[in-house]
Design an enzyme around this catalytic site. Structure first.
Site, PDB file in Angstrom:
ATOM      1  N   THR A   1       0.808  -1.215   0.000  1.00  0.00           N
ATOM      2  CA  THR A   1       0.000   0.000   0.000  1.00  0.00           C
ATOM      3  C   THR A   1       0.842   1.266   0.000  1.00  0.00           C
ATOM      4  O   THR A   1       0.493   2.265  -0.603  1.00  0.00           O
ATOM      5  CB  THR A   1      -0.910  -0.020   1.244  1.00  0.00           C
ATOM      6  OG1 THR A   1      -1.661  -1.230   1.221  1.00  0.00           O
ATOM      7  CG2 THR A   1      -1.854   1.149   1.246  1.00  0.00           C
TER       8      THR A   1
ATOM      9  N   THR B   1       1.794  -4.676   4.499  1.00  0.00           N
ATOM     10  CA  THR B   1       1.857  -4.958   5.937  1.00  0.00           C
ATOM     11  C   THR B   1       1.499  -6.404   6.285  1.00  0.00           C
ATOM     12  O   THR B   1       1.867  -6.886   7.350  1.00  0.00           O
ATOM     13  CB  THR B   1       0.903  -4.029   6.719  1.00  0.00           C
ATOM     14  OG1 THR B   1      -0.422  -4.176   6.216  1.00  0.00           O
ATOM     15  CG2 THR B   1       1.348  -2.582   6.606  1.00  0.00           C
ATOM     16  N   ASP B   2       0.804  -7.107   5.383  1.00  0.00           N
ATOM     17  CA  ASP B   2       0.331  -8.447   5.735  1.00  0.00           C
ATOM     18  C   ASP B   2       1.456  -9.351   6.220  1.00  0.00           C
ATOM     19  O   ASP B   2       1.318 -10.054   7.211  1.00  0.00           O
ATOM     20  CB  ASP B   2      -0.354  -9.113   4.527  1.00  0.00           C
ATOM     21  CG  ASP B   2      -1.847  -8.885   4.535  1.00  0.00           C
ATOM     22  OD1 ASP B   2      -2.269  -7.818   4.999  1.00  0.00           O
ATOM     23  OD2 ASP B   2      -2.587  -9.773   4.084  1.00  0.00           O
TER      24      ASP B   2
ATOM     25  N   LYS C   1       2.056  -8.142  13.503  1.00  0.00           N
ATOM     26  CA  LYS C   1       0.844  -7.415  13.120  1.00  0.00           C
ATOM     27  C   LYS C   1      -0.297  -7.941  13.969  1.00  0.00           C
ATOM     28  O   LYS C   1      -0.765  -9.059  13.771  1.00  0.00           O
ATOM     29  CB  LYS C   1       0.552  -7.607  11.630  1.00  0.00           C
ATOM     30  CG  LYS C   1      -0.640  -6.803  11.128  1.00  0.00           C
ATOM     31  CD  LYS C   1      -0.793  -6.840   9.617  1.00  0.00           C
ATOM     32  CE  LYS C   1      -1.974  -6.000   9.156  1.00  0.00           C
ATOM     33  NZ  LYS C   1      -2.092  -5.959   7.687  1.00  0.00           N
TER      34      LYS C   1
END
Lengths: 437, 437
Positions: A105, A181-182, A260
């Protein structure tokens, strides 16, 4: 049309009425006050009735058309780089930072709705999206690959590690890696092990919300990452992500202890069981951890950049069939990380299956699905049975880090015994010393 | 010897010098002050040089021999029940609470070192270990089964649900289920669904540290659970575990939103994404959530107590091979819960494998390995591909709860379509309404 990319319908008309173009500084009157900022492009927005301004703070704000009364162009900006604008002139003497794009992103303009991906990591793009990073460092942007982070695999980690190795030889002051970020935490851990002893700071950075969204975190995270990469006194691999809900502070996490912990919050990332390495603010670094490796240390930097992909992660659950373990054994798998319950337990059928796996030479390590705390196979019978079966307890290592470390250890060690030895040794802060918690 | 079970060596000699027996109230002088409490047996201790007193608060304290100066017997107690002591006389009019033993650290004296299990849930045992529960309720103890909690499986959940159903018919005011903490969250969720509409409170309770350890939490947790089961104004299935590091407050968690988040801390259990149902203190319940089902509601209670064991949980990780999904398809598996990354993603090879699984009629649901937050398959391409493949996004349901719910739905629904419908419906607080988090 081409001057207002991403805007359509009422939003486009509103901007056309004001003769506004991308890059212009606008003053927008709303129901609740006046906002001044730079008009930026929009992509993949779920709110077509918004316009997006970049505020002087570097942060984006989305404004709902329904609450807008009018806009006027305060000053004409340079149109940012959809057709490769020239990179900004570097100030002399600024530290050189390599910014590697991998997808995700942040720092990319991805229209996820159509699938069209527009990497935005030309120097001109970065400058137009986040002007202030050009004042912090002399940026060399480079797209290493461009994949959704759920498709990143060990071969990508090797490629990244080798590129950082080259960047060290090229004399960069630091490296920033933009990443979805995953799986950011997995990649961070991988680079933590592969780049052990790296003599410059390497910052992984992501955005939970794309830069066209009102609440985007991409600007602040990227400014912090570039700033730390350019000027920090410490070296090593870290993750830079929002510390909290404010737009003031960015957490700098140790690469092997970060997770995360939320699907969507900007402050989704957390350091598990350890303090942050540092907190970045616009006025400098705060709370810098003691004992981080300093810049300028001598000694040869010999990264170990191979990864063994044939390692499996299995999370135990009630009534998990032993066939899930034996089917692992049937393949050419070389390692298995179990996420046991509590202190590191599985049911007795799985214990038996694991015993067979170890006999075939597969490394089996135990982490805990509790996320926090330490595995201990000495408290209950099941734990002792697992130890007798040859399962290696992995202390307080995160399960995700344990998987990555096993891939790295089996990829680089000269023998299974050496790999197993590495697994229980604290190499990169992944294991903390035992506490009476 | 037989009068001092669990004590040996110096600890036994120390107690023999004072002519102390189990159950006696002792006054012990230490380096740092005088402690008064009831001498209790010790089991499976990792610290043979401690003696353990139960304080008037009901809490156990372990005292290190090295810091003890002497002890004297203040009053002779009744020897607690290693040979089936008579149950204490019940006070008239106390609410009747059924205490079901299933194994685990709490309310059992398990010598995990030798494997010998001594269930301690005769009324006499409970009384001698935790005298005050006899003042709260008239206890009917019953050992339903006795297994380590990692060996508990869906058939045990059915057995528990059926026993609670019978307890309702028998007129008990509430039920307490003592359970090992490893899989306590899974069992709680299972009973939450199976016992939907239960007209009495059902409290699951565990101990992170066995009752012979200085820091045991078993007494306080059990007192809280019995107290809530006996007297609460609300009904439903809950978990009672230490709220924090103090010995004052016990958290009452909703059964479908609770997770063991630490391997060893007494306050390891947390309610994820929702407030606690209540906080128990010795002076009563605090912070009771609005809207919990009250006692005394009319309507027939029809538990659905079947579970389909052939449901698999897979946690996605970078480079997870699609064969892990297809091998699931090869068996007679009826459901698969994926713990995706972030908003609910897996790599593209796994997406393809999942598509095949759905075509074979397997229910596939998506939860997130982030633990916190909500799955959203509408933001990125991968999510939309998963939706097209037939994967059902499970909102903010915990992955562990999602697994249990799928086992329950597939075990009780009349058709796969009905099961799938149940999965996205909020039945027992497992799905919260969408927030702009």
């Amino acid at each position: 049309m081409a001057t207002l990319p991403g805007y359509s319908g009422a939003a486009e008309e509103f901007l056309q009425r004001s003769r506004a173009q991308i890059g212009d500084v606008l003053e927008v009157r709303t129901d609740w006050g006046t906002v001044r900022g730079t008009l930026v492009p929009r992509y993949a927005s779920s709110r077509p009735s918004h316009i997006v301004l970049k505020l002087p703070s570097g942060y984006n704000v989305g404004l709902d058309l329904e609450r807008l009364r009018g806009a006027r162009v305060v000053s004409k900006g340079e149109k940012p780089g959809f057709s490769a604008p020239p990179p900004p002139k570097s100030r002399k003497g600024l530290p050189r930072v390599l910014v590697l794009g991998t997808g995700g992103t942040i720092a990319s303009r991805v229209d996820y709705r159509t699938g069209a991906v527009h990497p935005a990591v030309s120097a001109g793009d970065l400058h137009s999206l986040i002007p202030e990073i050009s004042e912090i460092a002399s940026i060399t942007p480079e797209i290493l690959f461009n994949v959704f982070s759920e498709n990143i695999r060990p071969s990508h980690w090797s490629k990244l590690a080798l590129r950082v190795k080259k960047a060290v030889a090229e004399g960069f002051a630091g490296v920033v890696i933009t990443h979805g970020t995953d799986t950011l935490g997995y990649t961070a851990a991988a680079l933590g092990f592969a780049l052990s002893g790296v003599p410059i700071p390497v910052l992984l950075v992501g955005a939970q919300r794309s830069s066209d969204r009102p609440s985007s975190d991409s600007a602040l995270n990227l400014v912090a990452a570039v700033s730390v990469a350019a000027t920090s006194e410490f070296t090593g691999v870290y993750v830079a992500m929002h510390l909290d809900d404010s737009d003031e502070r960015v957490a700098i996490h140790r690469a092997t202890r970060v997770r995360k912990n939320h699907t969507s919050r900007r402050d989704a990332f957390a350091s598990i069981g350890v303090p942050l390495a540092a907190v970045w603010t616009r006025s400098g670094l705060e709370q810098v951890l003691q004992g981080l490796p300093p810049r300028g240390q001598k000694g040869r930097f010999v990264p170990r950049t191979r990864f063994e992909e044939a390692v499996v992660l299995l999370k135990f659950y009630p009534s998990m069939p032993p066939s899930m373990v034996t089917s692992v054994a049937a393949s050419k798998t070389r390692g298995l990380i179990l996420e046991g319950t509590g202190l590191g337990h599985v049911n007795s059928e799985v214990v038996s299956a694991v015993r067979g796996l170890v006999r075939k030479g597969v490394f089996v390590g135990m982490a805990s699905q509790c996320v926090n705390g330490r595995v201990n196979l000495n408290v209950y019978d099941t734990g002792r049975d697992l130890t007798r079966a040859g399962v290696v307890p992995l202390e307080d290592m995160l399960a995700e880090t344990a998987l990555v470390k096993a891939m790295w250890a089996l990829g680089n060690a000269k023998s299974p015994a050496e790999a197993s030895g590495w697994m229980t040794e604290n190499l990169e802060g992944e294991i903390t010393s035992r506490s009476l918690d």
